[in-house]
Design a protein around this motif. Structure first.
Motif, PDB file in Angstrom:
ATOM      1  N   ALA A 100      18.821  -2.019  66.752  1.00  0.00           N
ATOM      2  CA  ALA A 100      19.647  -1.892  67.941  1.00  0.00           C
ATOM      3  C   ALA A 100      18.668  -1.670  69.088  1.00  0.00           C
ATOM      4  O   ALA A 100      17.895  -0.712  69.073  1.00  0.00           O
ATOM      5  N   VAL A 101      18.663  -2.556  70.066  1.00  0.00           N
ATOM      6  CA  VAL A 101      17.700  -2.493  71.159  1.00  0.00           C
ATOM      7  C   VAL A 101      18.393  -1.935  72.395  1.00  0.00           C
ATOM      8  O   VAL A 101      19.375  -2.494  72.877  1.00  0.00           O
ATOM      9  N   SER A 102      17.857  -0.828  72.925  1.00  0.00           N
ATOM     10  CA  SER A 102      18.445  -0.215  74.111  1.00  0.00           C
ATOM     11  C   SER A 102      17.983  -0.935  75.372  1.00  0.00           C
ATOM     12  O   SER A 102      17.161  -1.852  75.316  1.00  0.00           O
ATOM     13  N   ARG A 103      18.498  -0.472  76.501  1.00  0.00           N
ATOM     14  CA  ARG A 103      18.131  -1.095  77.771  1.00  0.00           C
ATOM     15  C   ARG A 103      16.643  -0.880  78.081  1.00  0.00           C
ATOM     16  O   ARG A 103      15.986  -1.730  78.670  1.00  0.00           O
ATOM     17  N   SER A 104      16.111   0.274  77.671  1.00  0.00           N
ATOM     18  CA  SER A 104      14.687   0.540  77.886  1.00  0.00           C
ATOM     19  C   SER A 104      13.830  -0.097  76.788  1.00  0.00           C
ATOM     20  O   SER A 104      12.638   0.134  76.705  1.00  0.00           O
TER      21      SER A 104
END
Length: 63
Positions: free
Chosen positions: A17-21
């Protein structure tokens, strides 16, 4: 009961899961499993199986 399709053998998929940062945390993508009654010709009876929705679509297409 295992999280595995009894017809196709599908199991969960590992991913991120890749966050905005752009931090990545591990994520498990589960299989969409449903209980389905399937008629067995050889045994002449209904059997309740745990199958994926993709397998259900294939079964309805064949039958």
């Amino acid at each position: 009961m295992s999280k595995k399709c009894q017809l196709t053998g599908k199991v969960a998929n590992n991913g991120y899961a890749v966050s905005r940062s752009h931090k990545r945390t591990k994520k498990l993508q589960k299989v969409n499993l449903q209980h389905k009654k399937v008629w067995l010709q050889e045994e002449n009876k209904w059997v309740r199986m745990l199958v994926s929705t993709k397998a259900i679509k294939t079964l309805t297409k064949i039958l």
